[in-house]
Structure formats: C-alpha cells, structure tokens
Design a protein around this motif. Structure first.
Motif, short mmCIF file in Angstrom:
data_model
loop_
_atom_site.label_atom_id
_atom_site.label_comp_id
_atom_site.label_asym_id
_atom_site.label_seq_id
_atom_site.Cartn_x
_atom_site.Cartn_y
_atom_site.Cartn_z
N ASP A 86 0.82 -1.36 0.06
CA ASP A 86 0.11 -0.10 0.15
C ASP A 86 0.88 0.94 -0.16
OD1 ASP A 86 -1.94 -1.71 0.08
OD2 ASP A 86 -2.16 -1.23 2.29
N LEU A 87 0.11 2.62 -0.56
CA LEU A 87 0.63 3.70 -0.50
C LEU A 87 0.00 4.59 0.67
CD1 LEU A 87 3.15 5.40 -2.26
CD2 LEU A 87 0.84 5.82 -3.78
N SER A 88 0.26 5.65 0.93
CA SER A 88 -0.56 6.70 1.66
C SER A 88 -0.62 7.90 1.47
CB SER A 88 -0.09 6.81 3.29
OG SER A 88 -0.58 7.81 3.56
N ILE A 89 -0.62 8.51 0.50
CA ILE A 89 -0.56 9.91 -0.25
C ILE A 89 -1.19 11.16 0.85
CG2 ILE A 89 -1.37 11.49 -2.20
CD1 ILE A 89 -0.84 8.92 -3.83
N GLU A 90 -0.20 11.74 0.84
CA GLU A 90 -0.57 12.95 2.22
C GLU A 90 -1.16 14.60 1.25
OE1 GLU A 90 -0.14 13.14 4.94
OE2 GLU A 90 0.82 10.95 4.64
N MET A 91 -2.31 14.68 1.54
CA MET A 91 -2.56 15.49 0.94
C MET A 91 -2.86 17.08 1.55
SD MET A 91 -3.89 14.19 -2.23
CE MET A 91 -5.31 14.76 -2.86
#
Lengths: 232, 232
Positions: free
Chosen positions: A126-131
């Motif tokens: 998985d990957l977490s994208i900071e917005m």
C-alpha cells in the motif's frame, strides 16, 4: 437572413449585451508525479455551454478552463490552466474588471502535498498519499466582490438544496446552481443536467432534465434581473 | 475508386487480415468518492489510433477503453470500462480468444483503499489518502499467454530504454513501445508521439516525432514478422 438578424438584434438588446462575464469550466489536474493525477470527472460541458450562451447574448466572455477535450465557443476568449493554483491566479487577475462570474469549474479542493518530478515506480504493498487543501476560489471571490454578480455551482450527492443554501450564504454568492450528481443523466460526463437555481433573495427555480445549453439559457434568464442594466 | 480498391486489396492481404486483436486505451478512473478521482492524463488517442489502423489492415479489433472523449473508429468493437478492476476483467475474459494484445491503456496502478458512496465534505487542514495496488494486467497476460503476441507500453520520464527493456523481460512481452513523456510534443495529451520500439529478439527501432496514426502504422509494421501468418 432576416430571422437571424432580428434574433441577433433581440439578443444584443438584452441586459447581457456588452457585459464582461468570466466563466470557469472543467476539472483541475493535481499531479503527484508526471503520470499520476488527482482530479474529478468534469468534462467542462456545462461551463462551455454557459460561455457559448453568454457570448450569443452579446456579453464579452472570458472562459478559464482546466484540461478538457472541447472546442472553444465562437466569440469567446479562452485561457487554459491545469492546476487549482493556476485557476486561482487566472481568476483573481481578471476578477476586478468583470461584471459577473459564473464558476462552473470543478476545482480540486485537495492536492498532493509533495509533487515528484519523475514518474514514481510502483512498489509492492500500500501507499499513503498526503494531501493539502487548495485555495478556495469561490470563497475568496465572495470576500473581494463589489459590483460583481457571483454565481457558484454545487455538485452534491445528498442533501442537495440544504448544502447549496449553505454554500450560497457561506461564500457570499448571488446565486447557486445546484445539481444532484447521483441522478441519472445529470451532472458529470453527461450532456444533460437537472438543476435547481437558488438566488440570495430566496427565489428558487427547479429545472427539469435539460441539455446543458438549455440549462445555461435558464441560468442566465434567472440571473438577469440581478444584473444592473447599463445606464443609457 | 481503383486506388482505394487496390489499397484495400493490399491491406487485406497483410498478415493482420482476419487476426483477432485486442487493444486497450485511455486512463482508468479510481474514485475515492463520487467527485474525487485518481487517474492519469491519458486521452486514449494512441490506443484509438492503433485500433483504427488494425481495423484498416483487416484485423477483427476489440477496443477496451477507459473514460475518453473520442469517437469509436470505423469497424471496431468498443467496450467502455471505468476502473482498473473493470479493465482487468474485460481483458481477461477476451484474452484466450485473440491473436494479439496491444495494451496502450494507462491503467492506474493504485486506487483508494476506501471508496465513499457520498461526496466527502472538505475539512480544514491536510488529509491522508490510503492507496492499495490494483491488479497488474500486463504481468498477468504475460503469465497466461500461449499463442498471443503481447505488446506493452512504457511511459517513462527518465531511463526510458532501460526501464522499457526491464518491463519487456519482467512481464514476458513480445514487444514494448517506449516513450519519453518528458519530451515536448510527445506522450500524454499530444497528437504526436516519439517512440522507441523494442522487440524481445533484441531488435530496436527508434521513431522520429510522428502523429499517433503514423506511430501506430510503424508499430504494426515492426510487429508483423512476429505474428504467425495463417496457413492457407
């Protein structure tokens, strides 16, 4: 021919003749790297239909659009932008000089906090994208406006009228065009729209399912009495 | 006229005549809610140009496409999908029955781990979006293939040939079409492309800047000798 001439004469005599109108359209693209984008399914059709209609009414129309696959309507000045930040800059630069703004663009309200210059190779797992939040163009226009008539759009999937009324009030708009994107044949990617027009004086107008061109005509007709007629 | 007739006769006699070719095109849309989408800037033009060219060569073409604003080429069977998962299913269902796959689609390799049914209201401050991997269609085709000729695409912004060769090998492809998306006038959203064709037998072919239609012609010409001629 004579019909076209009379039609043209009629439209030139409308309150919109010679008015400067700024219309925004389409989505914005917020890149996280050169091939990965946060956006929304807007095609720009509603904004382009509004621009064509305003130009036909004799208005001087500037259309600021995100990435779309549409031809520029006849007589309209078009400015292409990509990101919410570019849209913000393009709108703010022109806002002091216009009589009316119709903000049909679906601007991303978040963007990736980090933008990579090169395509990021995919990894296992998985990957977490900071917005982070983008600037709220409509709210800023509501603060800055003096003479300008300000029309916003509210694309909602539930509590449509309630959310639209709150937006009208919170962002100091003159009118809001609400549509239920959960409806069949309406909203994003469709050639038709089913809208409710809400004015700040409390007047509401529910439209049936219409083509976006017909919907644009209704929108300008419902806004017309709020727009000051030029002294002559 | 006679020229068109002769041209048609010539093309019908090509090795592609009667071959079943599956072509994918466009981006996929991975929704996190009804108005927020992860995607990429693919317009589908390369895949649509390839489909038109293959049909003109007499192939039986199925085009599986993500959301694009393009007309279906003449003689092509078109299947519309939205997500990477739908693209995977549509491709796998048809793969056993085709002679060749040309995977020009730019499929999202990540999607939001959670998809909200209603539009999520924006909040103050930042946001973190959890992403999970989608299924790798090309890698799966490379594992499953028997008779099928498999052509993949590699859109890279750096180390273009190196990454493309690795992809050719790792995914068991017969040919990879590499393009440098950092080049001006090439790749996403452009009508032109500057590609390098790499075959598994080690043959390379660097193309100049071409229209996507010309690029498609070159691609099929370079692949032709790898495709088995029907016994007759």
């Amino acid at each position: 021919d004579i019909t076209a001439f009379l039609q043209s004469e009629y439209e030139q005599s409308s309150v919109y003749a010679g008015k400067k109108i700024l219309i925004t359209a389409g989505p914005t693209y917020e890149y996280s790297d050169p091939v990965r984008v946060f956006t929304n399914p807007s095609t720009g059709k509603m904004g382009f239909a509004a621009a064509a209609e305003a130009a036909a009414k004799g208005a001087i129309v500037t259309l600021i659009t995100g990435p779309v696959q549409l031809d520029t309507p006849s007589g309209v000045t078009r400015i292409d932008v990509t990101t919410a930040e570019e849209m913000y800059e393009a709108v703010m630069e022109r806002f002091p000089f216009v009589d009316m703004v119709c903000k049909a663009a679906a601007v991303s309200d978040y963007r990736p906090a980090l933008i990579a210059a090169e395509k990021q190779k995919k990894q296992n797992g998985d990957l977490s994208i900071e917005m982070e939040r983008t600037k709220d163009i409509l709210a800023e226009l509501g603060k800055r406006k003096d003479k300008q008539l300000l029309i916003g759009f509210a694309a909602e999937s539930e509590n449509v009228v309630k959310y639209a009324e709150e937006k009208l009030d919170r962002k100091n708009l003159d009118m809001v065009v609400a549509n239920n994107i959960a409806s069949k044949d309406a909203g994003f990617r469709s050639d038709t729209n089913e809208m409710i027009l809400l004015r700040k004086d409390g007047k509401h107008h529910s439209l049936p399912l219409l083509t976006k061109t017909e919907a644009a005509k209704e929108m300008f007709a419902f806004a017309e009495s709020m727009l000051k007629r030029d002294e002559s």
